[in-house]
Design an enzyme around this catalytic site. Structure first.
Site, PDB file in Angstrom:
ATOM      1  NE  ARG A   1      -2.881   0.222   3.344  1.00  0.00           N
ATOM      2  CZ  ARG A   1      -2.180   0.420   4.462  1.00  0.00           C
ATOM      3  NH1 ARG A   1      -1.527   1.561   4.638  1.00  0.00           N
ATOM      4  NH2 ARG A   1      -2.117  -0.508   5.395  1.00  0.00           N
TER       5      ARG A   1
ATOM      6  CE1 TYR B   1     -17.050  11.075 -16.107  1.00  0.00           C
ATOM      7  CE2 TYR B   1     -16.409  11.238 -13.805  1.00  0.00           C
ATOM      8  CZ  TYR B   1     -16.814  10.486 -14.895  1.00  0.00           C
ATOM      9  OH  TYR B   1     -16.969   9.128 -14.742  1.00  0.00           O
TER      10      TYR B   1
ATOM     11  CG  ASP C   1     -10.528  15.531 -15.591  1.00  0.00           C
ATOM     12  OD1 ASP C   1      -9.790  14.889 -16.360  1.00  0.00           O
ATOM     13  OD2 ASP C   1     -11.549  15.060 -15.071  1.00  0.00           O
TER      14      ASP C   1
ATOM     15  CE  LYS D   1     -13.159   7.189 -18.577  1.00  0.00           C
ATOM     16  NZ  LYS D   1     -13.503   8.468 -17.972  1.00  0.00           N
TER      17      LYS D   1
HETATM   18  C1  LIG Z   1     -13.932   8.908 -16.673  1.00  0.00           C
HETATM   19  C2  LIG Z   1     -13.589  10.264 -16.211  1.00  0.00           C
HETATM   20  C3  LIG Z   1     -13.320  10.526 -14.858  1.00  0.00           C
HETATM   21  C4  LIG Z   1     -13.444   9.457 -13.776  1.00  0.00           C
HETATM   22  O1  LIG Z   1     -12.483   8.464 -13.899  1.00  0.00           O
HETATM   23  P1  LIG Z   1     -12.717   6.921 -13.494  1.00  0.00           P
HETATM   24  O2  LIG Z   1     -11.448   6.279 -13.923  1.00  0.00           O
HETATM   25  O3  LIG Z   1     -13.935   6.446 -14.219  1.00  0.00           O
HETATM   26  O4  LIG Z   1     -12.916   6.908 -12.006  1.00  0.00           O
HETATM   27  C5  LIG Z   1     -12.957  11.819 -14.509  1.00  0.00           C
HETATM   28  N1  LIG Z   1     -12.890  12.804 -15.422  1.00  0.00           N
HETATM   29  C6  LIG Z   1     -13.166  12.587 -16.722  1.00  0.00           C
HETATM   30  C7  LIG Z   1     -13.079  13.726 -17.687  1.00  0.00           C
HETATM   31  C8  LIG Z   1     -13.526  11.324 -17.163  1.00  0.00           C
HETATM   32  O5  LIG Z   1     -13.814  11.125 -18.449  1.00  0.00           O
END
Ligand SMILES: *Cc1c(COP(=O)(O)O)cnc(C)c1O
Length: 388
Positions: A48, A101, A174, A199
């Site tokens: 961890r 988001y 982000d 992603k």
């Molecule tokens: C998918 C996404 C998230 C969240 O991420 P997870 O890996 O699904 O927890 C945050 N910001 C954006 C822009 C996203 O597309």
């Protein structure tokens, strides 16, 4: 300093010393031998608190964003949660864009809201409005997504960084949609970058993960403490898969962008489509800012159909584009935000029009993708003949 494409392949990926393995091994051990009490060989004690495969990914992520520090988490939202808890205290406010988001909005309002954190929502494209909101009441964080989801709105990161810093706020970007291959927010003045590595960074729709990246050692230490004290870390196999995905990020983003532009241009000329949202189109209101702060326009294209019914039918009629949540993989996906990714913000200021469909354009042949979209349009909007 090497070029991005080189960094993506080599940062954190030195061949293994003892064996010479060109690909560093996946370290699965949950615990580490101590040479005498407290005698740790390379600082590793327990899975961890640290793991060499995770460290390799974190070094890669920091290098990609041109930053000093990165922390890898088990999901994008786990990464955001650690950042928010590291920076916010009861009574603090966060300024969000009006198309943030949905998961970020849910985390802030439904998880951190009961702990005394507030949010305010503004149009982050309007720098004056942001300055006015911060003058009225300070916010600890200004939280930016550019391009935004799913309407691909563009925010001027450098301008917003100036306004946020003048008001004593930290600017968080982000960077999930653009990825560091196309946009490096820290160089533009942002204090922190967060990612859903699920992603484009992972890139193959086979691993969930997230990251917090910053140049600020004190903030990194706070996030690192939460990583250790709460434990939402990425496991070694997830970290390794993400590392493998990142090695092809530059070439993937280039091809995603080429395919997306071809589709955006073709659909713009199709009378069955009411509107196309893609920052690579000269007609996009954010095109100039995007061209200045990005090295490409990304792989997401959203379209507006004449009616909500047509949008739903279109999303359900593609064959190559799979109807699914998420984005950023090599395979093309179609999403109907109103009832899928953005269902939780229906009826709020963050709601997405019922006529909008989001396409995550993959790496298949652009001609095949376009043929698929055209056959789906023929089903969804039968009364308008396609222009030759
Ligand atoms: C998918 C996404 C998230 C969240 O991420 P997870 O890996 O699904 O927890 C945050 N910001 C954006 C822009 C996203 O597309």
């Amino acid at each position: 300093m090497t070029d991005f494409d080189t960094t993506a392949i080599h940062a954190g990926q030195e061949p293994d010393g003892p064996t010479g393995a060109v690909i560093p091994p996946i370290h699965v051990s949950s615990t580490y031998l101590q040479d005498g009490i407290g005698g740790l060989r390379q600082g590793y004690e327990y899975g961890r608190s640290g793991n060499p495969t995770r460290t390799a990914l974190e070094r890669q992520l920091a290098a990609l964003e041109g930053a000093a520090h990165a922390r890898s988490f088990s999901s994008g939202l786990a990464a955001e949660d650690a950042l928010l808890r590291a920076t916010l205290r009861p009574g603090d406010d966060v300024l969000l864009g009006d198309d943030v988001y949905g998961g970020t909005y849910r985390l802030l309002t439904r998880v951190l809201g009961p702990w005394g954190v507030t949010v305010r929502i503004v149009d982050l494209g309007d720098v004056e409005a942001v300055a006015a909101a911060l003058a009225e009441r300070p916010s600890k964080l200004v939280w930016v997504e550019t391009p935004s989801n799913p309407l691909l709105r563009i925010v001027d990161v450098a301008a917003l960084a100036r306004v946020a810093h003048a008001a004593g706020s930290l600017l968080v970007v982000d960077n999930t949609f653009a990825t560091p291959a196309l946009q490096q927010p820290i160089a533009l003045g942002a204090d922190v970058v967060v990612h859903s590595t699920t992603k484009y960074l992972g890139g193959h729709s086979d691993v969930v993960g997230g990251a917090v990246v910053t140049d600020d050692p004190a903030l990194d230490a706070e996030v690192g403490f939460l990583q250790y004290a709460v434990g939402a870390v990425s496991g070694p196999h997830d970290a390794w898969l993400t590392t493998r995905g990142i090695k092809t990020l530059a070439v993937r983003m280039a091809r995603h962008g080429e395919n997306a532009l071809a589709i955006a241009e073709a659909l713009s000329a199709d009378p069955r489509v009411a509107r196309v949202f893609y920052p690579g189109l000269a007609s996009h209101p954010g095109h100039e800012v995007a061209a200045r702060q990005m090295r490409g326009f990304g792989g997401i294209v959203s379209v507006e159909l004449p009616t909500a019914a047509a949008a739903r039918t279109f999303a359900e009629s593609t064959r190559l584009f799979a109807l699914a949540e998420s984005l950023g993989g090599v395979e093309s996906l179609v999403n109907y935000p109103d009832a899928m990714t953005h269902a939780s913000v229906r009826g709020t200021v963050l709601a997405v029009p019922e006529t909008v469909v989001r396409l995550s354009v993959g790496l298949e042949s652009a001609a095949d993708l376009l043929a698929d979209l055209r056959q789906a349009l023929a089903v969804a909007v039968p009364e308008v003949p396609a222009r030759a």
